[in-house]
Design a protein around this motif. Structure first.
Motif, PDB file in Angstrom:
ATOM      1  N   GLU A 134      -0.789   1.988  -1.872  1.00 11.92           N
ATOM      2  CA  GLU A 134       0.091   2.914  -2.568  1.00 11.92           C
ATOM      3  C   GLU A 134       1.359   2.196  -3.022  1.00 11.92           C
ATOM      4  N   VAL A 135       1.988   2.750  -4.042  1.00 12.30           N
ATOM      5  CA  VAL A 135       3.238   2.187  -4.544  1.00 12.30           C
ATOM      6  C   VAL A 135       4.224   3.321  -4.799  1.00 12.30           C
ATOM      7  N   VAL A 234       5.480  -1.488  -2.174  1.00 14.66           N
ATOM      8  CA  VAL A 234       4.054  -1.222  -1.974  1.00 14.66           C
ATOM      9  C   VAL A 234       3.775  -1.055  -0.486  1.00 14.66           C
ATOM     10  N   SER A 235       2.691  -0.338  -0.179  1.00 10.03           N
ATOM     11  CA  SER A 235       2.392  -0.011   1.218  1.00 10.03           C
ATOM     12  C   SER A 235       1.487  -1.042   1.894  1.00 10.03           C
ATOM     13  N   SER A 236       1.326  -2.188   1.283  1.00  8.87           N
ATOM     14  CA  SER A 236       0.438  -3.234   1.801  1.00  8.87           C
ATOM     15  C   SER A 236       1.157  -4.121   2.820  1.00  8.87           C
ATOM     16  N   PRO A 237       0.387  -4.868   3.640  1.00  5.06           N
ATOM     17  CA  PRO A 237       1.018  -5.767   4.614  1.00  5.06           C
ATOM     18  C   PRO A 237       1.661  -6.992   3.970  1.00  5.06           C
ATOM     19  N   GLN A 238       1.104  -7.419   2.825  1.00  3.37           N
ATOM     20  CA  GLN A 238       1.682  -8.528   2.059  1.00  3.37           C
ATOM     21  C   GLN A 238       1.843  -8.088   0.611  1.00  3.37           C
ATOM     22  N   ARG A 239       2.651  -8.833  -0.124  1.00  6.03           N
ATOM     23  CA  ARG A 239       2.816  -8.530  -1.547  1.00  6.03           C
ATOM     24  C   ARG A 239       1.473  -8.643  -2.270  1.00  6.03           C
ATOM     25  N   LEU A 240       1.319  -7.837  -3.308  1.00  8.29           N
ATOM     26  CA  LEU A 240       0.059  -7.788  -4.034  1.00  8.29           C
ATOM     27  C   LEU A 240       0.072  -8.751  -5.209  1.00  8.29           C
ATOM     28  N   GLU A 241      -1.079  -9.325  -5.476  1.00  5.72           N
ATOM     29  CA  GLU A 241      -1.201 -10.295  -6.564  1.00  5.72           C
ATOM     30  C   GLU A 241      -0.793  -9.696  -7.897  1.00  5.72           C
ATOM     31  N   GLY A 242      -1.134  -8.423  -8.116  1.00  2.00           N
ATOM     32  CA  GLY A 242      -0.813  -7.795  -9.384  1.00  2.00           C
ATOM     33  C   GLY A 242       0.632  -7.359  -9.519  1.00  2.00           C
ATOM     34  N   ALA A 252      11.248  -4.166   2.534  1.00  2.00           N
ATOM     35  CA  ALA A 252      12.357  -3.359   2.018  1.00  2.00           C
ATOM     36  C   ALA A 252      13.056  -2.561   3.122  1.00  2.00           C
ATOM     37  N   GLY A 253      12.677  -2.804   4.362  1.00  2.00           N
ATOM     38  CA  GLY A 253      13.396  -2.191   5.472  1.00  2.00           C
ATOM     39  C   GLY A 253      12.810  -0.907   6.012  1.00  2.00           C
ATOM     40  N   MET A 254      11.605  -0.533   5.558  1.00  2.00           N
ATOM     41  CA  MET A 254      10.974   0.693   6.041  1.00  2.00           C
ATOM     42  C   MET A 254       9.665   0.309   6.733  1.00  2.00           C
ATOM     43  N   ASP A 255       9.577   0.560   8.018  1.00  2.00           N
ATOM     44  CA  ASP A 255       8.434   0.100   8.809  1.00  2.00           C
ATOM     45  C   ASP A 255       7.216   0.996   8.587  1.00  2.00           C
ATOM     46  N   VAL A 256       6.597   0.829   7.418  1.00  2.00           N
ATOM     47  CA  VAL A 256       5.466   1.669   7.020  1.00  2.00           C
ATOM     48  C   VAL A 256       4.409   0.796   6.343  1.00  2.00           C
ATOM     49  N   GLU A 257       3.159   1.089   6.658  1.00  2.00           N
ATOM     50  CA  GLU A 257       2.033   0.424   6.002  1.00  2.00           C
ATOM     51  C   GLU A 257       0.894   1.428   5.907  1.00  2.00           C
ATOM     52  N   LEU A 258       0.224   1.483   4.775  1.00  3.11           N
ATOM     53  CA  LEU A 258      -0.885   2.418   4.605  1.00  3.11           C
ATOM     54  C   LEU A 258      -1.891   1.855   3.608  1.00  3.11           C
ATOM     55  N   GLN A 259      -3.133   1.858   4.023  1.00  5.75           N
ATOM     56  CA  GLN A 259      -4.222   1.415   3.151  1.00  5.75           C
ATOM     57  C   GLN A 259      -5.093   2.598   2.778  1.00  5.75           C
ATOM     58  N   ASN A 260      -5.248   2.818   1.495  1.00  5.98           N
ATOM     59  CA  ASN A 260      -6.210   3.815   1.031  1.00  5.98           C
ATOM     60  C   ASN A 260      -7.585   3.142   1.002  1.00  5.98           C
ATOM     61  N   TRP A 261      -8.632   3.887   1.198  1.00  8.75           N
ATOM     62  CA  TRP A 261      -9.975   3.324   1.168  1.00  8.75           C
ATOM     63  C   TRP A 261     -10.929   4.312   0.530  1.00  8.75           C
ATOM     64  N   ARG A 262     -12.036   3.769   0.032  1.00  3.76           N
ATOM     65  CA  ARG A 262     -13.088   4.604  -0.551  1.00  3.76           C
ATOM     66  C   ARG A 262     -14.433   4.114  -0.040  1.00  3.76           C
ATOM     67  N   GLY A 263     -15.335   5.052   0.151  1.00  2.00           N
ATOM     68  CA  GLY A 263     -16.654   4.698   0.644  1.00  2.00           C
ATOM     69  C   GLY A 263     -17.706   5.674   0.157  1.00  2.00           C
TER      70      GLY A 263
END
Length: 332
Positions: A134-135, A234-242, A252-263
């Motif tokens: 997410e962004v 962005v909500s990723s653990p590392q910066r995104l290539e795109g 950015a100082g906010m201790d949050v991480e979230l991965q969306n997934w599809r299956g």
């Protein structure tokens, strides 16, 4: 000589037939396995959302990638309520291994938020396919320059920070709740505006009816690239290539991480042989060049996970999401 001429057309016909057999495209082992298990029925894939969204994109990417594995498939859309309307129809296909449905984190949350009669417990989980992040974005002329500005605004007056996002209980609302928790305010007091599609969400943001918006990166990347909106984190653990210049939320100082997934899931009631055959087909699909090229073009992560491991993942996600949505006030 006369006898040779008489048999010549027959010999030519036999050789031509043999050439056709030898050069005809052969079914892959996965395709053969699927045919044996499914009785040569054509696979149908439900995208439980309107055309153009993440589930629809994923379903049609599957359709394209499965062509060389099992041949022709059909995709159709059943939109509404974060996928729970599609889910309520999908459960009627009990025992039908020719039916598949695209699903993901958004549906897990929507089941809780909409108090759905059905959940992914009423399906047969097959394979997790992709990951997306997410962004957090603002209009290009917003006074909020960085994520810490958003955090301060939330601390000062949470109700004044209107957040536009996807369907109720989906990845965007889950992230909004995690953001509220991270800055020490009550997630139940969030001013969250749910939308059924990315176009509606973008309209709300650009019209000034919301302060910020949260979206899947792949869905709003064109507007970021054009400068129509600015990405704050962005909500990723590392910066995104795109988005190499956009910090992670933790940076950015906010201790949050979230991965969306599809299956992908199948109906309940299919046999173990059918379940294994479908898992084999889908895993083989993820190895095709077509699928790998689509992942690269869309910026999706390869998150392939199959069988019992995926089933355990789904159970864990359902428990985690319910806890977050209970805290927001949507799960009770």
């Amino acid at each position: 000589m006369t006898q040779v001429r008489r048999w010549l057309p027959v010999v030519v016909a036999v050789l031509a037939t043999l050439a056709i057999v030898l050069t005809a495209p052969q079914k892959s082992p996965a395709g053969t396995t699927a045919a044996n298990a499914l009785g040569d029925q054509q696979l149908r894939i439900m995208a439980p959302a309107a055309p153009g969204g993440g589930w629809d994109q994923t379903s049609r990417a599957m359709q394209e990638s499965l062509r060389e594995v099992v041949g022709r498939t059909e995709v159709y859309n059943v939109a509404g309520a974060g996928g729970t309307i599609g889910l309520s129809q999908f459960v009627r296909f009990d025992g039908d291994a020719s039916q598949l449905m695209t699903t993901g984190l958004i549906m897990v949350g929507a089941v809780v938020a909409n108090h759905s009669q059905y959940s992914l417990d009423d399906t047969t989980p097959l394979v997790r396919l992709t990951s997306d992040y997410e962004v957090v974005v603002v209009p290009k002329d917003s006074p909020l320059d960085k994520l810490p500005d958003v955090a301060e605004a939330m601390k000062g007056n949470l109700r004044s920070v209107s957040i536009a996002g996807g369907s109720a209980g989906g990845a965007e609302q889950i992230l909004a709740g995690l953001m509220a928790k991270a800055v020490g305010v009550n997630p139940a007091q969030l001013s969250y505006v749910a939308h059924s599609g990315g176009g509606e969400m973008l309209s709300t943001l650009l019209s000034g009816r919301s302060t910020i918006a949260i979206s899947g990166v792949s869905e709003i990347q064109p507007q970021i690239d054009s400068g129509e909106v600015r990405a704050l984190a962005v909500s990723s653990p590392q910066r995104l290539e795109g988005l190499p210049d956009v910090p992670t939320m933790r940076e950015a100082g906010m201790d949050v991480e979230l991965q969306n997934w599809r299956g992908v899931v199948a109906p309940k009631g299919i046999s173990e042989e059918q379940e294994q055959a479908l898992e084999t087909v889908l895993v083989d699909m993820t190895k095709t060049k077509v699928w790998q090229d689509i992942l690269k073009d869309r910026g999706w992560g390869d998150a392939t996970l199959a069988g019992e491991e995926f089933e355990e993942f789904v159970r864990a996600e359902q428990a985690r999401v319910k806890q977050v949505l209970d805290e927001i006030g949507l799960g009770k």
